[in-house]
Design a protein around this motif. Sequence first.
Motif, PDB file in Angstrom:
ATOM      1  N   ILE A  43      42.398 -15.680  12.192  1.00 57.70           N
ATOM      2  CA  ILE A  43      42.101 -15.414  13.457  1.00 57.70           C
ATOM      3  C   ILE A  43      42.830 -16.405  14.455  1.00 57.70           C
ATOM      4  N   VAL A  44      43.170 -17.723  14.187  1.00 57.85           N
ATOM      5  CA  VAL A  44      43.738 -18.511  15.097  1.00 57.85           C
ATOM      6  C   VAL A  44      45.238 -17.820  15.125  1.00 57.85           C
ATOM      7  N   GLU A  47      44.970 -15.176  17.559  1.00 58.12           N
ATOM      8  CA  GLU A  47      44.723 -15.446  18.802  1.00 58.12           C
ATOM      9  C   GLU A  47      46.296 -15.843  19.576  1.00 58.12           C
ATOM     10  N   GLN A  73      31.641  -9.685   9.373  1.00 62.53           N
ATOM     11  CA  GLN A  73      31.705 -10.245  10.414  1.00 62.53           C
ATOM     12  C   GLN A  73      33.251 -11.015  10.975  1.00 62.53           C
ATOM     13  N   PHE A  76      35.249  -8.016  12.435  1.00 65.35           N
ATOM     14  CA  PHE A  76      34.809  -8.268  13.917  1.00 65.35           C
ATOM     15  C   PHE A  76      35.446  -9.104  14.601  1.00 65.35           C
ATOM     16  N   ASP A  77      35.776 -10.444  14.322  1.00 70.59           N
ATOM     17  CA  ASP A  77      36.130 -11.363  15.032  1.00 70.59           C
ATOM     18  C   ASP A  77      37.782 -11.132  15.087  1.00 70.59           C
ATOM     19  N   ASP A  80      38.258  -8.332  17.577  1.00 67.77           N
ATOM     20  CA  ASP A  80      37.877  -8.843  18.768  1.00 67.77           C
ATOM     21  C   ASP A  80      39.078  -9.556  19.449  1.00 67.77           C
ATOM     22  N   ALA A  81      39.753 -10.388  18.342  1.00 70.26           N
ATOM     23  CA  ALA A  81      41.006 -11.090  18.992  1.00 70.26           C
ATOM     24  C   ALA A  81      42.093 -10.271  19.519  1.00 70.26           C
ATOM     25  N   ASP A  84      40.980  -8.274  22.939  1.00 65.22           N
ATOM     26  CA  ASP A  84      40.998  -9.232  23.809  1.00 65.22           C
ATOM     27  C   ASP A  84      42.169  -9.845  24.287  1.00 65.22           C
ATOM     28  N   TYR A 110      33.414   0.057  13.681  1.00 69.52           N
ATOM     29  CA  TYR A 110      34.415  -0.858  14.246  1.00 69.52           C
ATOM     30  C   TYR A 110      35.185   0.039  15.233  1.00 69.52           C
ATOM     31  N   GLU A 113      33.140   0.283  18.218  1.00 66.30           N
ATOM     32  CA  GLU A 113      32.798  -1.032  18.926  1.00 66.30           C
ATOM     33  C   GLU A 113      34.198  -1.426  19.662  1.00 66.30           C
TER      34      GLU A 113
END
Lengths: 124, 180
Positions: A43-44, A47, A73, A76-77, A80-81, A84, A110, A113
């Motif tokens: 995730i990092v 981002e 979950q 989802f993250d 989301d990354a 966004d 997903y 969402e």
Amino acid sequence: MENIELKKTDNAPAVILNYAKGFIELDGKSYPEDTFEFYVPIIVWLETYFGGKAQPKTVVNIKLTYFNSATTQSLFDILDAIQDGEYHELEVNWFYDADNENGLEDFEDYADEFADLNIKAVAR
Amino acid sequence: MTSDLEIVIEIDENPIYEFSPTINEASIVASASEIERILKSNHVNPAKLQDIYEITIELMQNILNYSYGHSTSEDNKKQATGKISLSYWSKEDVYIISTTNLIALNTQDKIKSKIAEVAGLDNKALRKLTREKMRHRDDKHERGAGLGFIVMARKSSKPIEYNIKAIDEQVGNFTITLVI
């Protein structure tokens, strides 16, 4: 950016985060003991990539078969990354087992969402 | 007190597979692989196989992470004890997964609350709750939003059944049963 490549194990997916190719892929089962810790560096990386470093075209392939709720979950993250972040041409593919009547349920959650990502379901 | 993890797979009360390792990451992988192999050899359809496989893992990881007395080995791997059984009832064509493990009784209200939250919800409501839980988590680098029981309820064809039986003032046996 450095690439991240992890080989598939019995309980963790193969991971490819290739900056130069704009190619992102998760492939396999996902229930590592410390699932959240497993996904934090991914995730990092995302981002950072979608924080202004995205290639002209990015392909994201999600090829997860069995996974635990912590992975639910983490996915989802991940999405989301991406949503966004900043990107140009983007292709997000959700691979599913066409013989599994549940195969599309997770995809639908997903896809609804993260409607902006236009996630495509790909039978395999 | 519970013994080491015990896995029993039976058809109409006739066990077809059982073993009793200490639960840790390696035994979860081994158990999941063996359960997958057996279910495939019994031609269980892919959707039901996925549900059984994922619930089994969820329950085993719950024991590993939350049971009373779980510990960490020298190589920094978690280990715990508990009991898990998987049975098939041919009359109803359902699989029943049940686990028992020790819990600290001061955690029982939290467990009851989480199970009560999903009780009586249909699949549509459970999917909505899943998304709300994920969306409203404050820090994406922190641990879970409590999706485990929601995911289990989505995969179970009947309401989650559970029982908490005190052993002494601090510790109790927690048994949870799901039907797939």
